[in-house]
Enzyme design. Structure first.
Site, mmCIF file in Angstrom:
data_model
loop_
_atom_site.group_PDB
_atom_site.id
_atom_site.type_symbol
_atom_site.label_atom_id
_atom_site.label_comp_id
_atom_site.label_asym_id
_atom_site.label_seq_id
_atom_site.Cartn_x
_atom_site.Cartn_y
_atom_site.Cartn_z
ATOM 1 N N ARG A 173 0.825 -1.226 0.000
ATOM 2 C CA ARG A 173 0.000 0.000 0.000
ATOM 3 C C ARG A 173 0.854 1.269 0.000
ATOM 4 N NH1 ARG A 173 -2.193 -3.577 -1.563
ATOM 5 N NH2 ARG A 173 -3.882 -4.761 -0.609
ATOM 6 N N SER A 223 -11.041 -1.179 3.628
ATOM 7 C CA SER A 223 -10.374 -1.589 4.865
ATOM 8 C C SER A 223 -9.746 -0.362 5.512
ATOM 9 C CB SER A 223 -9.273 -2.600 4.568
ATOM 10 O OG SER A 223 -9.852 -3.723 3.955
ATOM 11 N N GLU A 293 -4.864 2.588 7.133
ATOM 12 C CA GLU A 293 -4.513 2.533 5.707
ATOM 13 C C GLU A 293 -5.067 3.781 5.004
ATOM 14 O OE1 GLU A 293 -5.153 -1.178 3.559
ATOM 15 O OE2 GLU A 293 -5.976 -0.066 1.879
HETATM 16 C C1 LIG Z 1 -15.695 -0.661 -0.757
HETATM 17 C C2 LIG Z 1 -14.199 -0.484 -0.886
HETATM 18 C C3 LIG Z 1 -13.394 -1.568 -1.161
HETATM 19 C C4 LIG Z 1 -12.004 -1.418 -1.278
HETATM 20 N N1 LIG Z 1 -11.245 -2.521 -1.541
HETATM 21 C C5 LIG Z 1 -9.907 -2.377 -1.688
HETATM 22 C C6 LIG Z 1 -9.099 -3.521 -1.994
HETATM 23 O O1 LIG Z 1 -9.565 -4.637 -2.155
HETATM 24 N N2 LIG Z 1 -7.757 -3.312 -2.111
HETATM 25 C C7 LIG Z 1 -7.175 -2.083 -1.965
HETATM 26 O O2 LIG Z 1 -5.948 -1.973 -2.102
HETATM 27 N N3 LIG Z 1 -7.928 -0.995 -1.669
HETATM 28 C C8 LIG Z 1 -9.258 -1.107 -1.536
HETATM 29 N N4 LIG Z 1 -10.029 -0.001 -1.248
HETATM 30 C C9 LIG Z 1 -9.362 1.302 -1.032
HETATM 31 C C10 LIG Z 1 -9.234 2.200 -2.289
HETATM 32 O O3 LIG Z 1 -10.221 1.902 -3.254
HETATM 33 C C11 LIG Z 1 -7.836 2.101 -2.912
HETATM 34 O O4 LIG Z 1 -6.832 2.504 -2.011
HETATM 35 C C12 LIG Z 1 -7.724 2.940 -4.203
HETATM 36 O O5 LIG Z 1 -6.532 2.639 -4.840
HETATM 37 C C13 LIG Z 1 -7.767 4.437 -3.933
HETATM 38 O O6 LIG Z 1 -7.931 5.102 -5.165
HETATM 39 P P1 LIG Z 1 -8.680 6.507 -5.241
HETATM 40 O O7 LIG Z 1 -8.657 6.985 -6.641
HETATM 41 O O8 LIG Z 1 -10.020 6.412 -4.618
HETATM 42 O O9 LIG Z 1 -7.703 7.396 -4.355
HETATM 43 P P2 LIG Z 1 -8.107 8.535 -3.304
HETATM 44 O O10 LIG Z 1 -8.866 7.936 -2.185
HETATM 45 O O11 LIG Z 1 -8.716 9.686 -4.011
HETATM 46 O O12 LIG Z 1 -6.651 8.929 -2.772
HETATM 47 C C14 LIG Z 1 -5.902 8.004 -2.010
HETATM 48 C C15 LIG Z 1 -4.450 8.523 -1.914
HETATM 49 O O13 LIG Z 1 -3.877 8.448 -3.210
HETATM 50 C C16 LIG Z 1 -3.466 9.757 -3.636
HETATM 51 N N5 LIG Z 1 -3.779 9.870 -5.070
HETATM 52 C C17 LIG Z 1 -4.982 9.716 -5.686
HETATM 53 N N6 LIG Z 1 -4.842 9.893 -7.004
HETATM 54 C C18 LIG Z 1 -3.538 10.170 -7.229
HETATM 55 C C19 LIG Z 1 -2.758 10.477 -8.385
HETATM 56 N N7 LIG Z 1 -3.303 10.528 -9.616
HETATM 57 N N8 LIG Z 1 -1.440 10.720 -8.235
HETATM 58 C C20 LIG Z 1 -0.866 10.685 -7.006
HETATM 59 N N9 LIG Z 1 -1.535 10.410 -5.880
HETATM 60 C C21 LIG Z 1 -2.863 10.165 -5.993
HETATM 61 C C22 LIG Z 1 -4.261 10.743 -2.802
HETATM 62 O O14 LIG Z 1 -3.579 11.970 -2.652
HETATM 63 C C23 LIG Z 1 -4.379 9.977 -1.483
HETATM 64 O O15 LIG Z 1 -3.207 10.142 -0.700
HETATM 65 C C24 LIG Z 1 -11.413 -0.131 -1.125
HETATM 66 C C25 LIG Z 1 -12.240 0.978 -0.868
HETATM 67 C C26 LIG Z 1 -13.620 0.816 -0.761
HETATM 68 C C27 LIG Z 1 -14.477 2.015 -0.502
#
Ligand SMILES: Cc1cc2nc3c(=O)[nH]c(=O)nc-3n(C[C@H](O)[C@H](O)[C@H](O)COP(=O)(O)OP(=O)(O)OC[C@H]3O[C@@H](n4cnc5c(N)ncnc54)[C@H](O)[C@@H]3O)c2cc1C
Length: 300
Positions: A173, A223, A293
Site C-alpha cells: 500500500r 479496509s 490505511e
Molecule cells: C468498498 C471499498 C473496497 C475497497 N477494496 C480495496 C481492496 O480490495 N484493495 C485495496 O488496495 N484498496 C481497496 N479499497 C481502497 C481504495 O479503493 C484504494 O486505495 C484505491 O486505490 C484508492 O484510489 P482513489 O482513486 O479512490 O484514491 P483517493 O482515495 O482519491 O486517494 C488516495 C491517496 O492516493 C493519492 N492519489 C490519488 N490519485 C492520485 C494520483 N493521480 N497521483 C498521485 N496520488 C494520488 C491521494 O492523494 C491519497 O493520498 C477499497 C475501498 C472501498 C471504498
C-alpha cells in the site's frame, strides 16, 4: 486569497469553488475546498501545476476518494481532481494505458473487451488508476506492482517523468509517488492475451465474491487499517467483540469488521476518534497495533 479572480482567465478545464469534499469521497465526509479543478488534458494538468507553484497555492491531488478521510475544515488551496474528467484509455497489443482518473473497473472491462486478461482480481477496487498506483492497491493476491509496466507522472512544479516498474519502489500500500511527492498522470499495464476466453468469468467471480463479503451499499473507505504482520485487522476486530459496534454514526460493519462505515452524517473528527478507539481496544486486548490505511488529508 481571492481565488475566483485569480483563476478567472485560466484554461485548466473545469474550475469550481467551495465544493464540499464529502461529495467526492466514498465515506461521505469532508469539508470545503477553496478551489477544485477538473483538468481534461495532460497539458492542462501541467499548466495548472506550474500556475499553482508560481502563485504559491498548495495543490492536493485526489482520485475517486475511496481511501480518504478529509478533515472537517476541508482543504486549503487547490484540489486537483483526477476522476471522470481524466480517464482516457487505450490498448496497444497486450499493453493497456489508462489515465489516472480512469476507474480500475473500467480499465479491467476495457481489457476484457480487447481480449486481454490480468486485471480481474483488482477490478472491484473502487479507486482510480492514479490512486491505485500511488497506493499499490491490491486484491485476491494481485497488486498493481504485478501488472504495471510504466508510470507517467508529474512533480508539483510541473516537471514530467516516466518511471519503469522497478523505479516505482512499490511495497505494501505504498509507492514512490508518496516518497517523492508525485502525481500519477497515466499508467501502462502489461496484460496477457486471453487465449482461453476466461477473463469474463473470472471478473464475474471476483465481483460476486466482493459483493458477498463487503458492505458495498454502505459509506466506507474499504479496509480502514493495514494488514498487521501475523494477523488480519478484520479478524482482530471481530475477536475483540466489535462487530457492529457503533458510536454515533461511526460503526464497525456487521458484514466485514475491517470496514468502518459512516451510517449517516459522521464528521471527520468523530471518525478519526472512532478509528483510534477501535485500534486502542484491539491493542489492549491482543497486543496488535493497527495502523490506518486510509489517508487523512486537509486542514487540521
Ligand atoms: C468498498 C471499498 C473496497 C475497497 N477494496 C480495496 C481492496 O480490495 N484493495 C485495496 O488496495 N484498496 C481497496 N479499497 C481502497 C481504495 O479503493 C484504494 O486505495 C484505491 O486505490 C484508492 O484510489 P482513489 O482513486 O479512490 O484514491 P483517493 O482515495 O482519491 O486517494 C488516495 C491517496 O492516493 C493519492 N492519489 C490519488 N490519485 C492520485 C494520483 N493521480 N497521483 C498521485 N496520488 C494520488 C491521494 O492523494 C491519497 O493520498 C477499497 C475501498 C472501498 C471504498
Amino acid at each position: 486569497m481571492d481565488y475566483k479572480s485569480l483563476y478567472k482567465d485560466e484554461d485548466f478545464g473545469e474550475i469550481l469553488f467551495n465544493q464540499l469534499l464529502k461529495d467526492y469521497t466514498t465515506w461521505g465526509i469532508g469539508g470545503p475546498s477553496d478551489v477544485l479543478v477538473k483538468v481534461k488534458s495532460k497539458e492542462q494538468l501541467q499548466n495548472l501545476l506550474q500556475f499553482n507553484h508560481k502563485n504559491n497555492i498548495p495543490t492536493t491531488v485526489i482520485g475517486r476518494g475511496s481511501n480518504l478521510l478529509v478533515t472537517d475544515k476541508g482543504i486549503r488551496g487547490c484540489v486537483l481532481l483526477l476522476a471522470d474528467n481524466y480517464d482516457f484509455i487505450s490498448v496497444d497489443g497486450n499493453k493497456l494505458t489508462a489515465y489516472a482518473g480512469c476507474k480500475l473497473n473500467s480499465a479491467a472491462l476495457f481489457a476484457i473487451e480487447n481480449f486481454l486478461t490480468g486485471m480481474e482480481e483488482i477490478s472491484g477496487i473502487p479507486g482510480s488508476v492514479g490512486g491505485a498506483v500511488a497506493m499499490n492497491a491490491g486484491a485476491y493476491g494481485k497488486e498493481i506492482k504485478d501488472l504495471c509496466l510504466s508510470v507517467n507522472a508529474f512533480d508539483y512544479f510541473g516537471n514530467e517523468y516516466n518511471f519503469t516498474n522497478d523505479q516505482m519502489n512499490f511495497s505494501y500500500r505504498h509507492s514512490k509517488i508518496f516518497d517523492d511527492n508525485l502525481i500519477v498522470s497515466s499508467a501502462t499495464f502489461n496484460l496477457t492475451y486471453d487465449e482461453n476466453n476466461e477473463a469474463k468469468a473470472k471478473y464475474e467471480d471476483y465481483t460476486n465474491r466482493r459483493a458477498s463479503k463487503q458492505p458495498l451499499d454502505k459509506k466506507s473507505a474499504g479496509s480502514t487499517f493495514k494488514r498487521p504482520e501475523g494477523s488480519y485487522a478484520s479478524k482482530l476486530i471481530d475477536e475483540c467483540g466489535l462487530r457492529g459496534y457503533a458510536v454515533g454514526d461511526c460503526a464497525v460493519s456487521q458484514k466485514h469488521c475491517g470496514f468502518i462505515i459512516n451510517k449517516g452524517n459522521a464528521t471527520s473528527e468523530e471518525m478519526l476518534k472512532f478509528i483510534d478507539h477501535v485500534a486502542n481496544i484491539v491493542y489492549e486486548k491482543t497486543g496488535f497495533k493497527l495502523e490506518r490505511e486510509v489517508k487523512l488529508i486537509g486542514e487540521k
